[in-house]
Design an enzyme around this catalytic site. Structure first.
Site, mmCIF file in Angstrom:
data_model
loop_
_atom_site.group_PDB
_atom_site.id
_atom_site.type_symbol
_atom_site.label_atom_id
_atom_site.label_comp_id
_atom_site.label_asym_id
_atom_site.label_seq_id
_atom_site.Cartn_x
_atom_site.Cartn_y
_atom_site.Cartn_z
ATOM 1 C CD1 TRP A 1 -6.217 0.850 5.356
ATOM 2 C CD2 TRP A 1 -4.157 -0.362 6.009
ATOM 3 N NE1 TRP A 1 -6.149 0.686 7.102
ATOM 4 C CE2 TRP A 1 -5.151 -0.617 7.290
ATOM 5 C CE3 TRP A 1 -3.417 -1.706 6.432
ATOM 6 C CZ2 TRP A 1 -4.569 -0.521 8.359
ATOM 7 C CZ3 TRP A 1 -3.039 -1.540 7.277
ATOM 8 C CH2 TRP A 1 -2.957 -0.855 8.433
ATOM 9 C CD GLU B 1 -0.183 -11.723 1.451
ATOM 10 O OE1 GLU B 1 -0.962 -11.228 0.850
ATOM 11 O OE2 GLU B 1 0.262 -11.949 2.773
ATOM 12 C CE1 TYR C 1 -2.538 -2.781 1.025
ATOM 13 C CE2 TYR C 1 -1.329 -3.565 3.161
ATOM 14 C CZ TYR C 1 -1.874 -3.879 2.534
ATOM 15 O OH TYR C 1 -3.073 -4.402 2.765
ATOM 16 C CG ASP D 1 -3.499 6.307 -8.246
ATOM 17 O OD1 ASP D 1 -2.751 5.669 -8.836
ATOM 18 O OD2 ASP D 1 -4.359 6.277 -7.809
#
Length: 403
Positions: free
Chosen positions: A195, A241, A181, A291
Protein backbone atom coordinates in the site's frame (compact mmCIF):
# COMPACT_ATOMS: atom_id res chain seq x y z
CA UNK A 1 -32.07 -7.67 -8.46
CA UNK A 2 -28.74 -7.49 -6.64
CA UNK A 3 -26.10 -10.17 -7.08
CA UNK A 4 -25.23 -11.50 -3.62
CA UNK A 5 -22.04 -13.43 -4.35
CA UNK A 6 -19.47 -14.37 -6.95
CA UNK A 7 -21.41 -17.46 -8.02
CA UNK A 8 -24.52 -15.47 -8.88
CA UNK A 9 -22.35 -13.07 -10.85
CA UNK A 10 -20.71 -15.92 -12.80
CA UNK A 11 -24.12 -17.50 -13.45
CA UNK A 12 -25.46 -14.16 -14.72
CA UNK A 13 -22.45 -13.75 -17.02
CA UNK A 14 -23.03 -17.24 -18.38
CA UNK A 15 -26.68 -16.32 -18.90
CA UNK A 16 -25.77 -13.47 -21.26
CA UNK A 17 -23.34 -15.67 -23.21
CA UNK A 18 -20.10 -13.97 -22.10
CA UNK A 19 -18.46 -16.84 -20.17
CA UNK A 20 -15.93 -19.35 -21.52
CA UNK A 21 -14.86 -22.38 -19.48
CA UNK A 22 -11.36 -23.78 -20.02
CA UNK A 23 -11.04 -27.44 -19.05
CA UNK A 24 -7.53 -28.01 -20.45
CA UNK A 25 -4.74 -28.01 -17.80
CA UNK A 26 -3.31 -24.49 -17.52
CA UNK A 27 -0.60 -23.29 -15.13
CA UNK A 28 -1.16 -20.49 -12.63
CA UNK A 29 2.39 -19.44 -13.45
CA UNK A 30 2.28 -17.20 -16.57
CA UNK A 31 -0.08 -19.37 -18.68
CA UNK A 32 -3.43 -18.13 -17.29
CA UNK A 33 -2.18 -14.54 -17.58
CA UNK A 34 -1.06 -15.03 -21.18
CA UNK A 35 -4.46 -16.42 -22.23
CA UNK A 36 -6.34 -13.76 -20.26
CA UNK A 37 -4.20 -10.98 -21.77
CA UNK A 38 -5.21 -11.99 -25.30
CA UNK A 39 -8.88 -12.21 -24.30
CA UNK A 40 -8.86 -8.79 -22.62
CA UNK A 41 -7.38 -7.20 -25.73
CA UNK A 42 -10.11 -8.70 -27.93
CA UNK A 43 -12.83 -6.38 -29.30
CA UNK A 44 -15.26 -5.48 -26.53
CA UNK A 45 -13.04 -6.96 -23.83
CA UNK A 46 -13.38 -10.65 -24.68
CA UNK A 47 -15.21 -13.23 -22.56
CA UNK A 48 -14.98 -13.90 -18.85
CA UNK A 49 -12.91 -17.03 -18.24
CA UNK A 50 -13.16 -19.91 -15.78
CA UNK A 51 -10.13 -22.20 -15.65
CA UNK A 52 -11.31 -25.50 -14.18
CA UNK A 53 -8.00 -27.40 -14.30
CA UNK A 54 -5.34 -25.14 -12.79
CA UNK A 55 -1.81 -26.34 -12.12
CA UNK A 56 0.01 -24.98 -9.07
CA UNK A 57 3.67 -23.99 -8.93
CA UNK A 58 4.69 -27.56 -8.07
CA UNK A 59 2.63 -29.05 -10.92
CA UNK A 60 -0.20 -30.40 -8.76
CA UNK A 61 -3.81 -29.66 -9.68
CA UNK A 62 -5.42 -26.88 -7.66
CA UNK A 63 -8.64 -27.65 -5.80
CA UNK A 64 -9.80 -24.13 -6.73
CA UNK A 65 -10.78 -23.05 -10.24
CA UNK A 66 -9.66 -19.57 -11.31
CA UNK A 67 -12.06 -16.90 -12.62
CA UNK A 68 -10.66 -13.91 -14.51
CA UNK A 69 -11.90 -11.03 -16.68
CA UNK A 70 -15.29 -11.11 -14.90
CA UNK A 71 -15.62 -7.31 -15.11
CA UNK A 72 -13.97 -7.06 -18.53
CA UNK A 73 -16.76 -5.67 -20.75
CA UNK A 74 -19.25 -2.80 -20.57
CA UNK A 75 -22.12 -5.27 -20.40
CA UNK A 76 -20.56 -7.26 -17.55
CA UNK A 77 -19.66 -4.10 -15.65
CA UNK A 78 -23.29 -2.97 -15.85
CA UNK A 79 -24.42 -6.46 -14.85
CA UNK A 80 -22.13 -6.34 -11.80
CA UNK A 81 -23.73 -3.13 -10.59
CA UNK A 82 -27.31 -3.97 -11.57
CA UNK A 83 -27.86 -1.23 -14.18
CA UNK A 84 -28.41 -0.98 -17.92
CA UNK A 85 -25.92 1.89 -18.20
CA UNK A 86 -23.28 3.13 -15.78
CA UNK A 87 -24.43 6.75 -15.98
CA UNK A 88 -27.64 5.69 -14.20
CA UNK A 89 -25.66 5.33 -10.94
CA UNK A 90 -24.18 8.80 -11.33
CA UNK A 91 -27.67 10.15 -11.90
CA UNK A 92 -28.85 8.46 -8.67
CA UNK A 93 -25.98 10.11 -6.80
CA UNK A 94 -26.71 13.50 -8.39
CA UNK A 95 -30.38 13.14 -7.41
CA UNK A 96 -29.45 12.37 -3.80
CA UNK A 97 -26.98 15.25 -3.64
CA UNK A 98 -29.78 17.53 -4.77
CA UNK A 99 -32.10 16.50 -1.93
CA UNK A 100 -33.94 19.62 -0.78
CA UNK A 101 -36.74 19.39 1.74
CA UNK A 102 -39.87 20.72 0.00
CA UNK A 103 -42.11 23.32 1.61
CA UNK A 104 -45.37 21.49 1.01
CA UNK A 105 -46.58 18.48 3.00
CA UNK A 106 -47.21 16.58 -0.24
CA UNK A 107 -43.64 17.23 -1.36
CA UNK A 108 -42.27 16.04 2.00
CA UNK A 109 -44.30 12.84 1.78
CA UNK A 110 -42.94 12.26 -1.74
CA UNK A 111 -39.42 12.51 -0.28
CA UNK A 112 -39.97 9.71 2.26
CA UNK A 113 -39.39 6.72 -0.09
CA UNK A 114 -36.02 8.12 -1.13
CA UNK A 115 -34.99 8.63 2.50
CA UNK A 116 -36.21 5.12 3.36
CA UNK A 117 -34.10 3.67 0.52
CA UNK A 118 -31.00 5.33 2.00
CA UNK A 119 -31.68 3.54 5.30
CA UNK A 120 -31.25 0.12 3.69
CA UNK A 121 -27.62 0.65 2.79
CA UNK A 122 -25.61 0.04 6.00
CA UNK A 123 -23.93 -3.40 6.10
CA UNK A 124 -25.31 -5.88 8.61
CA UNK A 125 -23.78 -8.72 10.60
CA UNK A 126 -25.10 -12.13 9.63
CA UNK A 127 -25.89 -14.66 12.35
CA UNK A 128 -24.89 -18.31 12.27
CA UNK A 129 -22.07 -19.84 10.27
CA UNK A 130 -21.38 -17.76 7.15
CA UNK A 131 -20.57 -19.29 3.77
CA UNK A 132 -17.04 -17.85 3.89
CA UNK A 133 -16.25 -19.95 7.00
CA UNK A 134 -17.47 -23.37 5.90
CA UNK A 135 -13.80 -24.41 6.03
CA UNK A 136 -11.47 -22.89 8.66
CA UNK A 137 -7.70 -23.50 8.64
CA UNK A 138 -5.46 -22.23 11.43
CA UNK A 139 -1.95 -22.76 12.74
CA UNK A 140 0.08 -25.35 10.83
CA UNK A 141 -2.89 -25.97 8.51
CA UNK A 142 -2.41 -22.51 6.97
CA UNK A 143 -0.74 -23.01 3.58
CA UNK A 144 -1.02 -20.29 0.95
CA UNK A 145 0.70 -22.59 -1.55
CA UNK A 146 -2.61 -24.47 -1.91
CA UNK A 147 -4.30 -21.42 -3.48
CA UNK A 148 -3.68 -20.75 -7.21
CA UNK A 149 -2.28 -17.23 -6.89
CA UNK A 150 -1.05 -16.07 -10.28
CA UNK A 151 2.40 -15.14 -11.49
CA UNK A 152 1.40 -12.82 -14.31
CA UNK A 153 4.63 -11.58 -15.95
CA UNK A 154 8.08 -13.21 -16.28
CA UNK A 155 9.86 -10.47 -14.31
CA UNK A 156 7.39 -10.36 -11.41
CA UNK A 157 8.82 -10.85 -7.94
CA UNK A 158 6.46 -13.75 -7.30
CA UNK A 159 2.80 -14.72 -7.04
CA UNK A 160 0.28 -11.96 -6.44
CA UNK A 161 -3.25 -11.48 -5.16
CA UNK A 162 -4.68 -9.00 -7.66
CA UNK A 163 -8.42 -8.66 -6.89
CA UNK A 164 -8.61 -8.48 -3.08
CA UNK A 165 -10.72 -6.54 -0.62
CA UNK A 166 -8.17 -5.49 2.03
CA UNK A 167 -10.02 -4.61 5.23
CA UNK A 168 -8.54 -2.43 7.99
CA UNK A 169 -9.87 -0.15 10.72
CA UNK A 170 -8.85 3.41 11.63
CA UNK A 171 -7.68 2.84 15.23
CA UNK A 172 -8.61 6.37 16.29
CA UNK A 173 -12.01 6.79 14.61
CA UNK A 174 -13.11 3.20 14.20
CA UNK A 175 -13.93 3.75 10.51
CA UNK A 176 -13.48 0.73 8.26
CA UNK A 177 -11.60 0.89 4.98
CA UNK A 178 -11.82 -1.64 2.18
CA UNK A 179 -9.06 -1.15 -0.38
CA UNK A 180 -7.82 -2.98 -3.44
CA UNK A 181 -4.05 -3.27 -3.17
CA UNK A 182 -1.77 -5.82 -4.76
CA UNK A 183 -0.46 -8.38 -2.27
CA UNK A 184 2.61 -10.56 -2.89
CA UNK A 185 2.73 -14.10 -1.56
CA UNK A 186 6.02 -14.66 0.29
CA UNK A 187 5.54 -18.13 1.79
CA UNK A 188 3.13 -20.57 3.40
CA UNK A 189 1.78 -17.99 5.84
CA UNK A 190 3.29 -14.60 4.97
CA UNK A 191 2.45 -11.85 2.51
CA UNK A 192 3.82 -8.43 1.51
CA UNK A 193 1.18 -5.68 1.57
CA UNK A 194 1.76 -3.11 -1.18
CA UNK A 195 0.00 0.00 0.00
CA UNK A 196 1.47 3.26 -1.19
CA UNK A 197 1.88 6.06 1.32
CA UNK A 198 -1.22 7.96 0.14
CA UNK A 199 -3.53 4.95 0.58
CA UNK A 200 -5.95 4.79 3.50
CA UNK A 201 -4.68 1.37 4.62
CA UNK A 202 -1.18 2.82 4.85
CA UNK A 203 -2.48 5.65 7.05
CA UNK A 204 -4.06 3.07 9.39
CA UNK A 205 -0.75 1.18 9.52
CA UNK A 206 1.21 4.35 10.39
CA UNK A 207 -1.24 5.10 13.20
CA UNK A 208 -0.90 1.57 14.60
CA UNK A 209 2.89 1.81 14.32
CA UNK A 210 2.84 5.01 16.40
CA UNK A 211 0.78 3.18 19.02
CA UNK A 212 3.19 0.22 18.86
CA UNK A 213 0.24 -2.11 18.42
CA UNK A 214 -0.29 -5.05 16.10
CA UNK A 215 -2.56 -4.19 13.21
CA UNK A 216 -5.30 -6.68 12.28
CA UNK A 217 -5.74 -7.13 8.53
CA UNK A 218 -8.21 -9.19 6.52
CA UNK A 219 -7.89 -9.97 2.80
CA UNK A 220 -11.24 -11.08 1.39
CA UNK A 221 -11.28 -12.62 -2.10
CA UNK A 222 -14.53 -12.94 -4.02
CA UNK A 223 -17.93 -11.76 -2.86
CA UNK A 224 -20.75 -9.75 -4.33
CA UNK A 225 -19.52 -7.79 -7.38
CA UNK A 226 -20.64 -4.41 -6.02
CA UNK A 227 -18.36 -4.86 -2.99
CA UNK A 228 -15.44 -5.95 -5.15
CA UNK A 229 -15.91 -2.86 -7.32
CA UNK A 230 -16.28 -0.58 -4.26
CA UNK A 231 -12.87 -1.71 -2.97
CA UNK A 232 -11.36 -0.23 -6.15
CA UNK A 233 -13.34 3.04 -5.98
CA UNK A 234 -11.65 6.28 -4.81
CA UNK A 235 -13.98 6.94 -1.88
CA UNK A 236 -13.20 9.47 0.86
CA UNK A 237 -11.62 7.93 4.00
CA UNK A 238 -14.81 8.60 5.99
CA UNK A 239 -17.01 6.49 3.70
CA UNK A 240 -17.25 2.75 4.39
CA UNK A 241 -16.90 0.89 1.09
CA UNK A 242 -19.47 -1.71 2.20
CA UNK A 243 -21.93 1.15 2.79
CA UNK A 244 -21.28 2.37 -0.76
CA UNK A 245 -21.67 -1.18 -2.08
CA UNK A 246 -25.04 -1.31 -0.32
CA UNK A 247 -26.05 1.86 -2.12
CA UNK A 248 -25.03 0.34 -5.46
CA UNK A 249 -26.83 -2.95 -4.70
CA UNK A 250 -29.88 -1.26 -3.15
CA UNK A 251 -29.49 -3.85 -0.39
CA UNK A 252 -27.15 -4.20 2.62
CA UNK A 253 -23.91 -6.14 2.34
CA UNK A 254 -23.89 -9.05 4.79
CA UNK A 255 -20.80 -9.34 6.99
CA UNK A 256 -19.50 -11.89 9.48
CA UNK A 257 -16.97 -11.65 12.31
CA UNK A 258 -13.50 -12.98 11.46
CA UNK A 259 -12.39 -16.02 13.46
CA UNK A 260 -8.94 -14.79 14.62
CA UNK A 261 -9.22 -10.99 14.69
CA UNK A 262 -11.69 -8.26 15.55
CA UNK A 263 -12.72 -7.38 11.97
CA UNK A 264 -15.81 -8.09 9.88
CA UNK A 265 -15.56 -9.87 6.54
CA UNK A 266 -17.98 -10.33 3.62
CA UNK A 267 -20.13 -13.31 4.60
CA UNK A 268 -20.34 -14.52 1.00
CA UNK A 269 -16.61 -14.28 0.20
CA UNK A 270 -14.90 -17.23 -1.47
CA UNK A 271 -11.60 -17.05 0.43
CA UNK A 272 -10.63 -14.95 3.46
CA UNK A 273 -7.06 -14.52 4.70
CA UNK A 274 -6.96 -13.25 8.28
CA UNK A 275 -3.78 -11.91 9.80
CA UNK A 276 -1.82 -9.08 11.35
CA UNK A 277 1.08 -6.72 10.77
CA UNK A 278 3.61 -6.19 13.55
CA UNK A 279 4.98 -2.62 13.24
CA UNK A 280 8.05 -3.65 15.25
CA UNK A 281 9.16 -5.96 12.42
CA UNK A 282 11.34 -4.75 9.56
CA UNK A 283 9.72 -4.19 6.20
CA UNK A 284 10.07 -6.84 3.51
CA UNK A 285 11.01 -6.55 -0.16
CA UNK A 286 7.99 -6.56 -2.49
CA UNK A 287 8.14 -6.59 -6.29
CA UNK A 288 9.03 -6.04 -9.06
CA UNK A 289 5.54 -6.09 -10.55
CA UNK A 290 4.41 -5.76 -14.18
CA UNK A 291 2.25 -2.63 -14.07
CA UNK A 292 -0.36 -0.71 -16.09
CA UNK A 293 2.29 1.19 -17.99
CA UNK A 294 3.81 -1.88 -19.63
CA UNK A 295 6.89 -1.52 -17.41
CA UNK A 296 7.79 -3.19 -14.13
CA UNK A 297 7.33 -1.11 -11.00
CA UNK A 298 10.51 -1.42 -8.96
CA UNK A 299 10.87 -3.57 -5.88
CA UNK A 300 10.50 -1.68 -2.60
CA UNK A 301 9.95 -2.35 1.09
CA UNK A 302 6.46 -2.85 2.54
CA UNK A 303 4.85 -4.39 5.65
CA UNK A 304 4.80 -8.15 6.20
CA UNK A 305 1.41 -9.76 6.87
CA UNK A 306 1.31 -12.88 9.04
CA UNK A 307 -1.67 -15.06 8.08
CA UNK A 308 -3.37 -16.53 11.16
CA UNK A 309 -6.27 -18.23 9.39
CA UNK A 310 -7.60 -19.13 5.96
CA UNK A 311 -11.36 -19.49 5.77
CA UNK A 312 -13.20 -20.54 2.62
CA UNK A 313 -16.40 -21.87 1.20
CA UNK A 314 -16.59 -25.64 0.88
CA UNK A 315 -15.85 -25.42 -2.87
CA UNK A 316 -14.23 -22.00 -3.36
CA UNK A 317 -13.53 -20.21 -6.63
CA UNK A 318 -10.45 -17.99 -6.85
CA UNK A 319 -11.12 -14.71 -8.72
CA UNK A 320 -8.17 -12.78 -10.11
CA UNK A 321 -7.40 -10.01 -12.54
CA UNK A 322 -4.43 -9.02 -14.67
CA UNK A 323 -2.49 -5.76 -14.65
CA UNK A 324 -0.56 -4.67 -17.73
CA UNK A 325 -0.64 -2.60 -20.89
CA UNK A 326 -4.18 -1.50 -21.78
CA UNK A 327 -6.78 -2.39 -22.70
CA UNK A 328 -7.28 -4.68 -19.70
CA UNK A 329 -10.13 -5.71 -17.42
CA UNK A 330 -9.30 -2.87 -15.07
CA UNK A 331 -10.26 -0.36 -17.77
CA UNK A 332 -13.92 -1.27 -17.27
CA UNK A 333 -13.62 -0.94 -13.48
CA UNK A 334 -12.00 2.46 -14.03
CA UNK A 335 -14.66 3.49 -16.54
CA UNK A 336 -17.37 2.70 -13.99
CA UNK A 337 -15.60 5.00 -11.52
CA UNK A 338 -15.42 7.71 -14.17
CA UNK A 339 -19.18 7.65 -14.75
CA UNK A 340 -20.24 7.11 -11.13
CA UNK A 341 -18.12 9.87 -9.61
CA UNK A 342 -18.86 12.67 -12.08
CA UNK A 343 -21.55 14.21 -9.79
CA UNK A 344 -19.15 14.20 -6.83
CA UNK A 345 -16.46 15.88 -8.93
CA UNK A 346 -18.95 18.54 -9.98
CA UNK A 347 -19.65 19.34 -6.31
CA UNK A 348 -16.24 20.98 -6.04
CA UNK A 349 -15.72 21.96 -9.70
CA UNK A 350 -19.26 22.81 -10.84
CA UNK A 351 -18.34 24.05 -14.33
CA UNK A 352 -17.35 20.54 -15.42
CA UNK A 353 -19.98 19.06 -17.73
CA UNK A 354 -18.24 15.75 -18.47
CA UNK A 355 -14.87 14.02 -18.51
CA UNK A 356 -13.24 10.91 -19.93
CA UNK A 357 -10.16 8.84 -19.10
CA UNK A 358 -9.33 6.80 -22.23
CA UNK A 359 -7.84 3.32 -21.95
CA UNK A 360 -4.68 4.45 -23.75
CA UNK A 361 -4.07 7.04 -21.01
CA UNK A 362 -3.95 4.34 -18.30
CA UNK A 363 -6.64 5.86 -16.06
CA UNK A 364 -5.68 9.24 -14.59
CA UNK A 365 -2.54 9.73 -16.70
CA UNK A 366 -4.66 11.37 -19.43
CA UNK A 367 -7.98 13.09 -18.71
CA UNK A 368 -10.20 14.97 -21.16
CA UNK A 369 -12.49 17.45 -19.39
CA UNK A 370 -15.39 19.42 -20.89
CA UNK A 371 -16.46 22.61 -19.10
CA UNK A 372 -19.16 25.24 -19.41
CA UNK A 373 -16.79 28.09 -20.17
CA UNK A 374 -17.94 31.49 -18.91
CA UNK A 375 -14.77 33.63 -18.93
CA UNK A 376 -11.18 33.66 -20.30
CA UNK A 377 -8.71 31.62 -18.28
CA UNK A 378 -11.40 29.42 -16.71
CA UNK A 379 -9.64 26.31 -18.03
CA UNK A 380 -6.61 27.17 -15.85
CA UNK A 381 -8.86 27.42 -12.81
CA UNK A 382 -10.41 24.01 -13.56
CA UNK A 383 -7.00 22.47 -14.24
CA UNK A 384 -5.64 23.55 -10.86
CA UNK A 385 -8.84 22.53 -9.06
CA UNK A 386 -8.66 19.04 -10.56
CA UNK A 387 -5.03 18.60 -9.55
CA UNK A 388 -6.22 19.13 -5.98
CA UNK A 389 -8.82 16.35 -6.16
CA UNK A 390 -7.64 13.07 -4.66
CA UNK A 391 -6.24 10.69 -7.29
CA UNK A 392 -6.63 13.42 -9.92
CA UNK A 393 -3.49 14.87 -8.35
CA UNK A 394 -1.63 12.06 -10.15
CA UNK A 395 -2.90 13.14 -13.59
CA UNK A 396 -0.01 13.80 -15.97
CA UNK A 397 -2.04 15.40 -18.80
CA UNK A 398 -5.30 17.32 -18.41
CA UNK A 399 -6.99 18.48 -21.63
CA UNK A 400 -9.68 21.07 -20.86
CA UNK A 401 -12.16 21.87 -23.64
CA UNK A 402 -15.28 24.01 -23.95
CA UNK A 403 -18.37 21.85 -24.19
Amino acid sequence: MSLDDLRQFISAIEGIGELTRVTHPVSARLEIAEIADRCMKSPGGGPALIFDHVLLEDGRRSALPVAINLFGSMRRMCLALGVDRLDAIGERIADMLDLKVPDSLLGKLALLPKLAEMGKFPPKLKGGRPACQEVVLRGDAVNLDQIPFLTTWPGDGGRYITLPMVITIDPAKGIRNVGMYRVQVLGRDTLAMHWQRHKVGAAHWREMAERKERMPVVIAIGGDPASVYSASAPLPPTIDEFLFAGFLRRAPVELARAVTCDLDVPAEAEVVLEGYIDPAEPLVLEGPFGDHTGFYSLADYYPRVHVTAITTRRDPIYPATLVGRPPMEDYYLGHATERIFLPLLRLTVPEITDYHMPAAGIFHNLVFVAIDKQYPGQAYKVMNALWGQGLMSLAKVLVIVDR
